[in-house]
Design a protein around this motif. Sequence first.
Motif, PDB file in Angstrom:
ATOM      1  N   ASN A  15     -32.956  14.841   0.935  1.00 45.65           N
ATOM      2  CA  ASN A  15     -33.951  15.030   0.008  1.00 45.65           C
ATOM      3  C   ASN A  15     -34.077  14.691  -1.328  1.00 45.65           C
ATOM      4  O   ASN A  15     -34.277  13.962  -2.109  1.00 45.65           O
ATOM      5  CB  ASN A  15     -34.467  16.057   0.194  1.00 45.65           C
ATOM      6  N   LEU A  16     -32.025  14.762  -1.696  1.00 45.71           N
ATOM      7  CA  LEU A  16     -31.866  15.302  -3.118  1.00 45.71           C
ATOM      8  C   LEU A  16     -30.977  13.513  -3.469  1.00 45.71           C
ATOM      9  O   LEU A  16     -31.610  13.253  -5.100  1.00 45.71           O
ATOM     10  CB  LEU A  16     -30.710  15.728  -3.335  1.00 45.71           C
ATOM     11  N   LYS A  17     -31.523  12.502  -2.911  1.00 46.60           N
ATOM     12  CA  LYS A  17     -30.235  11.339  -3.138  1.00 46.60           C
ATOM     13  C   LYS A  17     -32.208  10.212  -3.280  1.00 46.60           C
ATOM     14  O   LYS A  17     -32.569   9.410  -4.052  1.00 46.60           O
ATOM     15  CB  LYS A  17     -30.650  10.451  -1.547  1.00 46.60           C
ATOM     16  N   HIS A  18     -33.399  10.699  -2.863  1.00 49.25           N
ATOM     17  CA  HIS A  18     -34.491  10.070  -3.891  1.00 49.25           C
ATOM     18  C   HIS A  18     -35.352  11.193  -4.930  1.00 49.25           C
ATOM     19  O   HIS A  18     -36.053  10.519  -5.298  1.00 49.25           O
ATOM     20  CB  HIS A  18     -35.763  10.600  -2.524  1.00 49.25           C
ATOM     21  N   LEU A  19     -34.157  11.781  -5.738  1.00 42.73           N
ATOM     22  CA  LEU A  19     -34.937  12.595  -7.051  1.00 42.73           C
ATOM     23  C   LEU A  19     -34.652  11.604  -7.915  1.00 42.73           C
ATOM     24  O   LEU A  19     -33.392  11.033  -8.012  1.00 42.73           O
ATOM     25  CB  LEU A  19     -34.741  14.104  -6.646  1.00 42.73           C
ATOM     26  N   ASP A  20     -35.222  11.958  -9.362  1.00 37.83           N
ATOM     27  CA  ASP A  20     -34.195  10.967 -10.338  1.00 37.83           C
ATOM     28  C   ASP A  20     -33.624  12.266 -10.956  1.00 37.83           C
ATOM     29  O   ASP A  20     -33.722  13.088 -10.709  1.00 37.83           O
ATOM     30  CB  ASP A  20     -35.987  11.086 -11.576  1.00 37.83           C
TER      31      ASP A  20
END
Length: 50
Positions: A15-20
């Motif tokens: 999930n963190l990989k998709h955050l700015d």
Amino acid sequence: MSEEQKKLIEETVENLKHLDKESLLVVKGSVEVLKARDAMEKEDSEKKEG
């Protein structure tokens, strides 16, 4: 570390990989607060046992 914890970590990292960048900074700050809280709780429980 339990298998359940490992799975939660893997899911969280995905999930963190998709955050700015800004969102990651907010999450990082929150994690640091949670880490400090856990350390304080551990310290308190060790004092009660001792």
